[in-house]
Design a protein around this motif. Structure first.
Motif, PDB file in Angstrom:
ATOM      1  N   THR A 102       0.827  -1.205   0.000  1.00 14.86           N
ATOM      2  CA  THR A 102       0.000   0.000   0.000  1.00 14.86           C
ATOM      3  C   THR A 102       0.860   1.254   0.000  1.00 14.86           C
ATOM      4  O   THR A 102       0.607   2.199  -0.769  1.00 14.86           O
ATOM      5  N   ASP A 125      -8.072  -4.549  -1.631  1.00 15.80           N
ATOM      6  CA  ASP A 125      -7.942  -5.253  -0.351  1.00 15.80           C
ATOM      7  C   ASP A 125      -9.249  -5.005   0.367  1.00 15.80           C
ATOM      8  O   ASP A 125      -9.440  -3.960   0.995  1.00 15.80           O
ATOM      9  N   ARG A 128      -8.634  -6.692   4.896  1.00 16.55           N
ATOM     10  CA  ARG A 128      -7.915  -6.321   6.114  1.00 16.55           C
ATOM     11  C   ARG A 128      -8.534  -5.112   6.797  1.00 16.55           C
ATOM     12  O   ARG A 128      -8.950  -4.153   6.141  1.00 16.55           O
ATOM     13  N   GLN A 134      -6.730   3.432   5.204  1.00 17.50           N
ATOM     14  CA  GLN A 134      -5.305   3.695   4.977  1.00 17.50           C
ATOM     15  C   GLN A 134      -5.069   4.257   3.578  1.00 17.50           C
ATOM     16  O   GLN A 134      -4.431   5.303   3.397  1.00 17.50           O
ATOM     17  N   ASP A 177      -4.188  -2.232  -5.557  1.00 17.05           N
ATOM     18  CA  ASP A 177      -3.661  -2.725  -4.283  1.00 17.05           C
ATOM     19  C   ASP A 177      -4.406  -4.006  -3.924  1.00 17.05           C
ATOM     20  O   ASP A 177      -5.640  -4.049  -4.031  1.00 17.05           O
TER      21      ASP A 177
HETATM   22 MG   LIG Z   1      -1.853  -3.059   2.243  1.00 16.25          MG
END
Ligand SMILES: [Mg+2]
Ligand SMILES: Nc1nc2c(ncn2[C@@H]2O[C@H](COP(=O)(O)OP(=O)(O)OP(=O)(O)O)[C@@H](O)[C@H]2O)c(=O)[nH]1
Ligand SMILES: Nc1nc2c(ncn2[C@@H]2O[C@H](COP(=O)(O)OP(=O)(O)OP(=O)(O)O)[C@@H](O)[C@H]2O)c(=O)[nH]1
Ligand SMILES: [Mg+2]
Lengths: 283, 292
Positions: A102, A125, A128, A134, A177
């Protein structure tokens, strides 16, 4: 007199240990030593000391050769090609958990923007905790759009959304990502294969941690076998990494390392320099 | 993994007709390869196998046990002398707030494994609180909060707080006032050459006076393990180690080197991404499985 197999074996032992101490995976060190032995067998060399120098020199060359790609990946050439064809360049990032995928995407976004390219991010993603938050923060700071879907959604569909968005708006680059995963997990590797099938990326980039030891070779090898990688990025090189992971990845895949991560800021990314790494790794 | 490779080496020795110098040397070579492939520190491997070889060949074998059994005993003793003999529990004093400061290199698994540990300790009947004191990483608070919510563990933090020392102090104070028994403090990743971050870690420890500092070590960590662990330990004495990501192909030898370098025992191992994927580390079980 001639270098015999036995003489080579004795001299090689110390050099092998030096490679291992520099984090070259055991299998990669063995393969490099084998190549050097083949190069030197039957060659005429003087006293024992110059024998060791000859081996050291041959080892340096073998390492440099392994780290220098036969078919380099020139990102900026690819970008220009796709731009002329009015198509977005699609890059998919993969690797095991916590290697810096990332953060690397954010750094590459910054690098591309400085060169005048437009970028859109795909947060594929969907597993997670905190992954969407993020990458959203990075996107806000970099002033790029990131496409994401709720946790638990199909990651392939996020990649699909981002590519459609890029095509519709004429965005130059799509950076995808993906969630970190152990290459030994069959289900997660199948999921990654699906994302790959749907996204049809121009480049698949393996992101590896420079601090990883022997596992670097396992990771790179399996991701290359199961998905196919075009290039690698080595992260956390600033953490006093000895550099051996670069050799492990190069030997395991034959693919070029294109960038190295040297810190946590957007500017902490550099082009991979084979000579610099050879100096570090070679005993 | 490390277990099966060492197991094979030992089995080969046990099957050999005579346990002579040649057989022992062969075992030592096999052991070296297995330990090196498992990421154990090169110097540690050399010292360890040199001692195993010397003891196997020179020590008098006690009556009633064969030389080959004796060699296996030596390997077992040398490995457990590093890893420890028994399961070491987390330092815990009942009737007060126990503060655990969790530190480690970027991406090693601190945030995820803090919640795993909290869940385990909650099952053991303790009250838990986690503190989000990573004020650097984008989304760090959200990540910890989401994980903690799922495990039904309170999470204290503020995504807008920029000062990690302040964040740690506020969080610890909050839980102390609630008489929470176990306070787990999450911090930003850092490595030994980020001098400013190492200093920050020292300042956080000084401010909250933890009962134990836990170093989280990535199971894939290679030869850098001992150097990094030593540096962390020199800055803030490490009380225990959690080794993560042992569910992949990594064999965790780096962690063994970290233990040897710091004297801090491994207390837990991470074996997956889910909150349930944390186990107590059992050294004799680990070594026993190694030697079959
Ligand atoms: Mg990541
Ligand atoms: N020192 C240093 N830290 C880095 C580097 N690259 C990434 N990091 C840090 O490594 C940690 C993990 O980075 P992420 O980008 O979240 O890694 P990831 O691969 O996306 O992780 P997962 O998605 O959980 O698999 C963060 O704290 C980053 O700031 C680097 O080159 N040097
Ligand atoms: N497979 C597996 N993944 C793990 C394990 N522990 C943590 N992870 C994953 O590793 C990645 C990094 O975990 P984090 O908890 O973000 O690591 P961190 O040390 O807090 O990272 P920073 O805060 O950036 O330094 C995430 O993708 C986690 O899900 C484990 O035992 N096994
Ligand atoms: Mg974290």
């Amino acid at each position: 007199k001639e270098i015999s197999e036995k003489n080579l074996d004795e001299a090689f032992s110390d050099l092998q240990m030096a490679l291992l101490a520099n984090d070259v995976a055991y299998e990669a060190a063995e393969r490099i030593n084998h190549r050097v032995k083949e190069t030197l067998e039957g060659v005429q060399i003087g006293r024992l000391q110059s024998k060791k120098d000859a081996i050291r020199e041959a080892l340096y060359d073998a390492i440099l050769d392994a780290l220098t790609p036969d078919s380099p990946v020139n990102l900026f050439e690819l970008l220009e090609q796709r731009k002329k064809a009015n198509e977005p360049l699609i890059i998919m990032f993969l690797g095991v958990n916590g290697t810096g995928k990332t953060t690397t995407i954010a750094k590459i976004t910054h690098m591309l923007q400085k060169r005048g390219y437009t970028v859109v991010l795909a947060c594929a993603d969907t597993f997670r905790a905190g992954s969407a938050e993020q990458i959203q923060i990075h996107a806000d700071r970099l002033k790029v759009r990131v496409l994401s879907r709720p946790y638990g959604s199909d990651p392939a569909s996020v990649a699909f959304d981002a590519i459609n968005h890029a095509r519709a708006r004429g965005v130059n680059v799509v950076l995808i990502d993906t969630a970190g995963r152990m290459q030994t997990d069959k289900n997660l590797m199948a999921e990654l294969q699906k994302i790959h099938r749907v996204a049809e990326p121009d480049l698949v980039v393996f992101v590896g941690d420079a601090l990883a030891g022997n596992d670097a070779i396992e990771q790179a090898k399996t991701f290359n076998e199961k998905i196919g990688i075009d290039a690698a990025v080595l992260t956390k090189v600033d953490a006093d990494a000895k550099g051996g992971a670069a050799l492990s990845i190069a030997i395991a895949t034959g693919k070029p390392i294109i960038f190295v991560g040297v810190g946590q800021k957007y500017s902490d990314i550099e082009s991979f320099n084979p000579e610099w790494f050879t100096e570090k790794i070679a005993p | 993994k490390l277990g099966s490779a060492l197991h094979q080496a030992v089995q080969k020795l046990l099957r050999s007709a005579v346990v002579d110098e040649k057989a022992v040397k062969e075992l030592v070579k096999d052991l070296q390869r297995a330990l090196l492939q498992a990421d154990v520190n090169v110097h540690l491997v050399m010292d360890l196998t040199k001692r195993i070889e010397e003891r196997s060949l020179k020590e008098a074998v006690a009556p009633g046990i064969s030389r080959r059994e004796y060699v296996v005993k030596v390997v077992y003793e040398e490995l457990t002398s590093i890893l420890g003999q028994k399961v070491v529990p987390l330092k815990f004093t009942p009737g007060k707030s126990n503060i655990y400061l969790v530190v480690g290199i970027q991406g090693s698994g601190k945030t995820t494994n803090i919640v795993k540990l909290g869940r385990l300790l909650k099952k053991e009947g303790h009250s838990i609180g986690v503190v989000a004191a990573d004020t650097f990483r984008p989304g760090a608070y959200d990540q910890l909060k989401q994980l903690a919510d799922r495990a039904e563990i309170p999470c204290f933090g503020d995504s807008k707080e920029k000062d990690s020392i302040k964040a740690a102090k506020k969080g610890v104070k909050h839980y102390q006032s609630q008489k929470t028994e176990v306070i787990l403090v999450d911090t930003a990743g850092r490595h030994k050459d980020e001098k400013g971050l190492i200093r920050e870690m020292q300042q956080i420890a000084k401010a909250i006076k933890p009962d134990e500092i836990i170093l989280v070590v990535d199971g894939t960590l290679g030869q850098q393990a001992s150097t990094q662990a030593e540096a962390f330990n020199a800055a803030t004495p490490i009380g225990s180690i959690i080794v993560t990501k042992l569910d992949g192909s990594a064999r965790g030898g780096g962690a063994l080197s970290a233990v040897a370098a710091t004297g801090a025992p491994i207390k837990y191992i991470g074996t997956g991404e889910k909150t349930k994927d944390l186990e107590k580390f059992q050294p004799t079980k680990f070594v026993g499985q190694l030697l079959g």
